[in-house]
Design a protein around this motif. Sequence first.
Motif, short mmCIF file in Angstrom:
data_model
loop_
_atom_site.label_atom_id
_atom_site.label_comp_id
_atom_site.label_asym_id
_atom_site.label_seq_id
_atom_site.Cartn_x
_atom_site.Cartn_y
_atom_site.Cartn_z
N GLU A 207 16.36 30.54 62.90
CA GLU A 207 17.21 29.89 61.95
C GLU A 207 17.71 28.59 62.73
OE1 GLU A 207 17.44 34.24 60.63
OE2 GLU A 207 17.62 33.01 62.71
N SER A 208 17.98 27.71 61.57
CA SER A 208 18.81 26.38 62.08
C SER A 208 19.36 25.77 61.03
CB SER A 208 18.32 25.60 63.18
OG SER A 208 17.11 25.08 62.30
N GLY A 209 20.31 25.05 61.35
CA GLY A 209 20.93 24.28 60.18
C GLY A 209 22.12 24.60 59.58
N GLY A 210 22.69 25.77 59.95
CA GLY A 210 24.15 26.21 59.41
C GLY A 210 25.02 25.34 59.90
N GLY A 211 26.38 25.51 59.09
CA GLY A 211 27.47 24.89 59.46
C GLY A 211 28.71 24.83 58.42
N LEU A 212 29.50 23.86 58.55
CA LEU A 212 30.71 24.03 57.64
C LEU A 212 30.53 23.00 56.36
CD1 LEU A 212 33.61 24.61 57.11
CD2 LEU A 212 34.47 23.18 58.59
N VAL A 213 30.78 23.33 55.32
CA VAL A 213 30.67 22.39 54.22
C VAL A 213 31.69 22.92 53.20
CG1 VAL A 213 28.96 23.94 52.83
CG2 VAL A 213 28.94 21.60 52.50
N GLN A 214 32.05 21.79 52.32
CA GLN A 214 33.14 21.91 51.35
C GLN A 214 32.46 22.46 50.22
OE1 GLN A 214 35.14 18.32 50.82
NE2 GLN A 214 36.62 18.77 52.30
N ALA A 215 33.48 23.37 49.42
CA ALA A 215 32.72 23.91 48.10
C ALA A 215 32.35 22.61 47.24
CB ALA A 215 34.07 24.73 47.45
N GLY A 216 31.27 23.17 46.58
CA GLY A 216 30.47 21.97 45.71
C GLY A 216 29.43 21.22 46.52
N GLY A 217 29.49 21.49 47.57
CA GLY A 217 28.42 20.69 48.73
C GLY A 217 27.06 21.53 48.56
N SER A 218 26.34 20.79 49.61
CA SER A 218 25.04 21.36 49.61
C SER A 218 24.67 21.45 51.16
CB SER A 218 23.97 20.21 49.20
OG SER A 218 23.89 20.36 47.69
N LEU A 219 23.99 22.17 51.47
CA LEU A 219 23.43 22.51 52.94
C LEU A 219 21.73 23.35 52.94
CD1 LEU A 219 24.64 22.19 55.60
CD2 LEU A 219 25.18 25.01 55.71
#
Length: 119
Positions: A6-18
């Motif tokens: 797996e790759s691509g995880g991280g920190l994002v704000q609520a309402g955002g996309s990843l």
Amino acid sequence: QVQLMESGGGLVQAGGSLRVSCAASGRTFSGYYMGWFRQALGKEREFVGQIAWTSGRTSYGDSVKGRFTISRDSAKNTVYLQMNSLKPEDTAIYYCAARHGSSTTYNSWGQGTQVTVSS
């Protein structure tokens, strides 16, 4: 032997996309199902969704239905989890898994990628 990364995880704000990815290797995946699971701290592992490699048919857990989408790129042997309208409760380690269509048990797992959604 099936290998998943797996790759691509991280920190994002609520309402955002990843979008997180799962690179698969070790065999051809025709007839396989590729699943996504997640585990939050102190909680049991939860089924997120799965895709049938050959047909592309997908199914999702109730908590993510309508917000998350699973797809695959056969040429790249990669499965994707597109996550939209993220909520703090989506914070977890996300795991990719594989099983043959003749089995109901996922028996190959990746190492996981952390997704954190801030409020």
